[in-house]
Scaffold this active site. Structure first.
Site, short mmCIF file in Angstrom:
data_model
loop_
_atom_site.label_atom_id
_atom_site.label_comp_id
_atom_site.label_asym_id
_atom_site.label_seq_id
_atom_site.Cartn_x
_atom_site.Cartn_y
_atom_site.Cartn_z
N TYR A 101 0.88 -1.38 -0.12
CA TYR A 101 -0.01 -0.21 0.00
C TYR A 101 0.87 1.29 0.00
CZ TYR A 101 -4.11 -2.78 0.72
OH TYR A 101 -5.55 -3.42 0.65
N HIS A 102 0.30 2.50 -0.16
CA HIS A 102 0.99 3.69 -0.30
C HIS A 102 1.80 3.81 0.94
CE1 HIS A 102 -3.08 4.19 1.42
NE2 HIS A 102 -2.76 5.25 2.11
N GLY A 103 2.53 4.71 0.89
CA GLY A 103 3.47 5.19 2.01
C GLY A 103 4.56 4.26 2.55
N GLY A 129 1.93 3.08 5.20
CA GLY A 129 2.88 3.68 5.87
C GLY A 129 3.80 2.82 6.63
#
Length: 219
Positions: A101-103, A129
């Protein structure tokens, strides 16, 4: 390349609850674009054209918001969902069917040459994250919770959350996992705290009502 686009596209359509159409998958998913740009950058890197590889990688970061070093090794059907802010270091190794996922950062803890980034086995999920740092190994089917900081090996089929990352209290490694880092949808520590505060408030109100109901001079 066309076959790989189709393969990744099928993986995205199967795993993304948004159920995108084929045109959406091919033209609107930065994660797919980043992987294809990386194939070109990695090919140039392996041939010794490192400046060209870095340039292609830089262009990919500009276009997708995802930074993958051209030296990183990536397997088949990597799904980078959303993707903005993902960083994958030079000596990172990612096996097949991984979800990121993002981050997320697959980074290093040392400035010394050599292997300094994580090895991610197949079917691993890494929540938004999360920071996976150092030359560690994340076992097959493991799940990394959102915003976790992982600096030690994670066994296969294990869920880890928190800082430092570890299995959720009172659970086993084989807990179910959601992409944004929830290990058990029935566990709600914030809700538990609110419920406790409500119970305490109700008790205080009861005591206050009892005090207000007492007549002057009564014990």
């Amino acid at each position: 390349m066309v076959m790989e686009i189709i393969e990744i596209g099928r993986s995205i359509r199967a795993r993304d609850p948004a159920r995108p159409s084929w045109p959406e998958t091919v033209f609107c998913y930065a994660g797919l674009h980043a992987v294809m740009w990386h194939r070109l950058a990695h090919g140039l890197w392996r041939r010794g054209w490192r400046g060209a590889g870095r340039f292609v990688s830089h262009l990919s970061r500009f276009l997708t918001g995802i930074e993958i070093h051209p030296g990183a090794t990536i397997g088949r059907r990597l799904f980078i969902d959303h993707g903005m802010g993902v960083v994958i270091g030079e000596t990172a190794e990612i096996s097949d069917d991984v979800l990121i996922y993002h981050g997320v950062t697959l980074g290093g803890l040392s400035g010394s040459p050599g292997k300094r980034h994580p090895t991610i086995a197949s079917h691993v999920s890494i929540g938004a994250g999360a920071q996976v740092l150092g030359p560690i190994t994340i076992g097959q089917g493991a799940r990394i919770g959102a915003n976790a900081v992982v600096t030690r090996d994670v066994p296969a089929e294990c869920t880890v959350v928190g800082i430092p990352a570890r299995p959720p209290a009172g659970t086993t490694c084989a807990d179910p996992f959601l992409g944004y880092g929830l290990s058990n949808t029935e566990d709600d520590p914030v809700g538990d705290q609110i419920a406790a505060l409500r119970a305490e408030l109700a008790g205080l109100r009861t005591r206050l009502a009892a005090l207000e109901g007492q007549k002057p001079g009564s014990p």
